[in-house]
Design a protein around this motif. Structure first.
Motif, PDB file in Angstrom:
ATOM      1  N   TRP A  27      21.358 -13.876  -7.736  1.00  0.00           N
ATOM      2  CA  TRP A  27      21.227 -14.100  -6.297  1.00  0.00           C
ATOM      3  C   TRP A  27      22.208 -13.261  -5.486  1.00  0.00           C
ATOM      4  O   TRP A  27      21.932 -12.893  -4.356  1.00  0.00           O
ATOM      5  CB  TRP A  27      21.452 -15.574  -5.946  1.00  0.00           C
ATOM      6  CG  TRP A  27      20.463 -16.494  -6.546  1.00  0.00           C
ATOM      7  CD1 TRP A  27      20.685 -17.374  -7.566  1.00  0.00           C
ATOM      8  CD2 TRP A  27      19.098 -16.667  -6.163  1.00  0.00           C
ATOM      9  NE1 TRP A  27      19.536 -18.066  -7.855  1.00  0.00           N
ATOM     10  CE2 TRP A  27      18.545 -17.655  -6.998  1.00  0.00           C
ATOM     11  CE3 TRP A  27      18.280 -16.070  -5.208  1.00  0.00           C
ATOM     12  CZ2 TRP A  27      17.223 -18.062  -6.904  1.00  0.00           C
ATOM     13  CZ3 TRP A  27      16.977 -16.480  -5.118  1.00  0.00           C
ATOM     14  CH2 TRP A  27      16.452 -17.468  -5.952  1.00  0.00           C
ATOM     15  N   THR A  28      23.365 -12.986  -6.073  1.00  0.00           N
ATOM     16  CA  THR A  28      24.440 -12.316  -5.336  1.00  0.00           C
ATOM     17  C   THR A  28      24.296 -10.801  -5.277  1.00  0.00           C
ATOM     18  O   THR A  28      25.065 -10.138  -4.592  1.00  0.00           O
ATOM     19  CB  THR A  28      25.789 -12.664  -5.979  1.00  0.00           C
ATOM     20  OG1 THR A  28      25.724 -12.344  -7.376  1.00  0.00           O
ATOM     21  CG2 THR A  28      26.107 -14.140  -5.816  1.00  0.00           C
ATOM     22  N   SER A  30      22.655  -7.303  -4.167  1.00  0.00           N
ATOM     23  CA  SER A  30      21.877  -6.781  -3.031  1.00  0.00           C
ATOM     24  C   SER A  30      21.061  -5.561  -3.459  1.00  0.00           C
ATOM     25  O   SER A  30      21.275  -5.001  -4.540  1.00  0.00           O
ATOM     26  CB  SER A  30      22.819  -6.378  -1.896  1.00  0.00           C
ATOM     27  OG  SER A  30      23.581  -5.245  -2.274  1.00  0.00           O
ATOM     28  N   SER A  31      20.156  -5.133  -2.596  1.00  0.00           N
ATOM     29  CA  SER A  31      19.354  -3.940  -2.895  1.00  0.00           C
ATOM     30  C   SER A  31      20.250  -2.710  -2.975  1.00  0.00           C
ATOM     31  O   SER A  31      20.011  -1.808  -3.781  1.00  0.00           O
ATOM     32  CB  SER A  31      18.245  -3.751  -1.872  1.00  0.00           C
ATOM     33  OG  SER A  31      18.780  -3.580  -0.597  1.00  0.00           O
ATOM     34  N   LYS A  32      21.307  -2.674  -2.172  1.00  0.00           N
ATOM     35  CA  LYS A  32      22.250  -1.550  -2.212  1.00  0.00           C
ATOM     36  C   LYS A  32      22.929  -1.486  -3.585  1.00  0.00           C
ATOM     37  O   LYS A  32      23.051  -0.419  -4.179  1.00  0.00           O
ATOM     38  CB  LYS A  32      23.296  -1.696  -1.111  1.00  0.00           C
ATOM     39  CG  LYS A  32      24.293  -0.577  -1.074  1.00  0.00           C
ATOM     40  CD  LYS A  32      25.320  -0.775   0.015  1.00  0.00           C
ATOM     41  CE  LYS A  32      26.358   0.341  -0.038  1.00  0.00           C
ATOM     42  NZ  LYS A  32      27.438   0.117   0.912  1.00  0.00           N
ATOM     43  N   GLU A  33      23.344  -2.628  -4.111  1.00  0.00           N
ATOM     44  CA  GLU A  33      23.979  -2.667  -5.429  1.00  0.00           C
ATOM     45  C   GLU A  33      22.997  -2.271  -6.533  1.00  0.00           C
ATOM     46  O   GLU A  33      23.375  -1.581  -7.483  1.00  0.00           O
ATOM     47  CB  GLU A  33      24.549  -4.057  -5.706  1.00  0.00           C
ATOM     48  CG  GLU A  33      25.735  -4.395  -4.822  1.00  0.00           C
ATOM     49  CD  GLU A  33      26.126  -5.849  -4.908  1.00  0.00           C
ATOM     50  OE1 GLU A  33      27.328  -6.117  -5.106  1.00  0.00           O
ATOM     51  OE2 GLU A  33      25.229  -6.715  -4.773  1.00  0.00           O
ATOM     52  N   PHE A  51      12.273 -10.744  -0.073  1.00  0.00           N
ATOM     53  CA  PHE A  51      12.986 -11.960   0.308  1.00  0.00           C
ATOM     54  C   PHE A  51      12.012 -13.087   0.606  1.00  0.00           C
ATOM     55  O   PHE A  51      10.892 -12.863   1.039  1.00  0.00           O
ATOM     56  CB  PHE A  51      13.858 -11.700   1.548  1.00  0.00           C
ATOM     57  CG  PHE A  51      15.154 -11.039   1.207  1.00  0.00           C
ATOM     58  CD1 PHE A  51      16.319 -11.782   1.128  1.00  0.00           C
ATOM     59  CD2 PHE A  51      15.218  -9.690   0.948  1.00  0.00           C
ATOM     60  CE1 PHE A  51      17.523 -11.185   0.805  1.00  0.00           C
ATOM     61  CE2 PHE A  51      16.414  -9.080   0.620  1.00  0.00           C
ATOM     62  CZ  PHE A  51      17.569  -9.829   0.550  1.00  0.00           C
ATOM     63  N   HIS A  58      16.730 -13.485  -1.773  1.00  0.00           N
ATOM     64  CA  HIS A  58      15.729 -12.628  -2.419  1.00  0.00           C
ATOM     65  C   HIS A  58      15.098 -13.394  -3.574  1.00  0.00           C
ATOM     66  O   HIS A  58      15.599 -14.419  -4.019  1.00  0.00           O
ATOM     67  CB  HIS A  58      16.318 -11.276  -2.852  1.00  0.00           C
ATOM     68  CG  HIS A  58      17.357 -11.325  -3.916  1.00  0.00           C
ATOM     69  ND1 HIS A  58      17.080 -11.598  -5.227  1.00  0.00           N
ATOM     70  CD2 HIS A  58      18.695 -11.106  -3.856  1.00  0.00           C
ATOM     71  CE1 HIS A  58      18.176 -11.543  -5.928  1.00  0.00           C
ATOM     72  NE2 HIS A  58      19.187 -11.262  -5.121  1.00  0.00           N
ATOM     73  N   CYS A  62      12.591  -7.068  -8.272  1.00  0.00           N
ATOM     74  CA  CYS A  62      12.431  -5.905  -7.395  1.00  0.00           C
ATOM     75  C   CYS A  62      11.659  -4.817  -8.113  1.00  0.00           C
ATOM     76  O   CYS A  62      11.367  -4.928  -9.309  1.00  0.00           O
ATOM     77  CB  CYS A  62      13.789  -5.378  -6.931  1.00  0.00           C
ATOM     78  SG  CYS A  62      14.701  -4.450  -8.180  1.00  0.00           S
TER      79      CYS A  62
END
Length: 106
Positions: A27-28, A30-33, A51, A58, A62
């Motif tokens: 959960w923690t 992000s798409s950037k990560e 999301f 989210h 992905c």
């Protein structure tokens, strides 16, 4: 007009070859990560992390699109992918055309 449809068809074929489906994302993350993590295997063109409108979180999966098939294969060849202590599940995403979906459902 025929040229435009040929370009669209070529584009859909290329998406079939390069996309990777990723599940069990913490959960923690992000798409950037995710994009940063997968960029070690090649050039990430897109990271789509859907999301849930109700929860705001989210959905823990992905799609990743790479520039070349070789980059996507680099990702799949690695035994395990771990982010924030969770093992990710990866699959090569094969997109079917609408006509194929209809014929399979009949």
């Amino acid at each position: 007009m025929a040229a435009a449809s040929a370009v669209r068809a070529a584009g859909s074929r290329s998406r079939r070859l390069f996309d990777i489906f990723v599940a069990e994302i913490p959960w923690t993350v992000s798409s950037k990560e995710l994009k940063e993590y997968f960029s070690q295997f090649g050039s990430v063109q897109r990271c789509q992390l859907p999301f849930d409108r109700d929860t705001g979180f989210h959905r823990r999966y992905c799609w990743i699109k790479f520039s070349t098939p070789a980059e996507a294969q680099n990702v799949l060849q690695k035994d395990s992918h771990i982010l924030e202590g969770s093992k990710l599940i990866l699959k090569q995403q094969i997109r079917r055309r609408r006509s194929q979906r209809k014929s399979q459902s009949e």
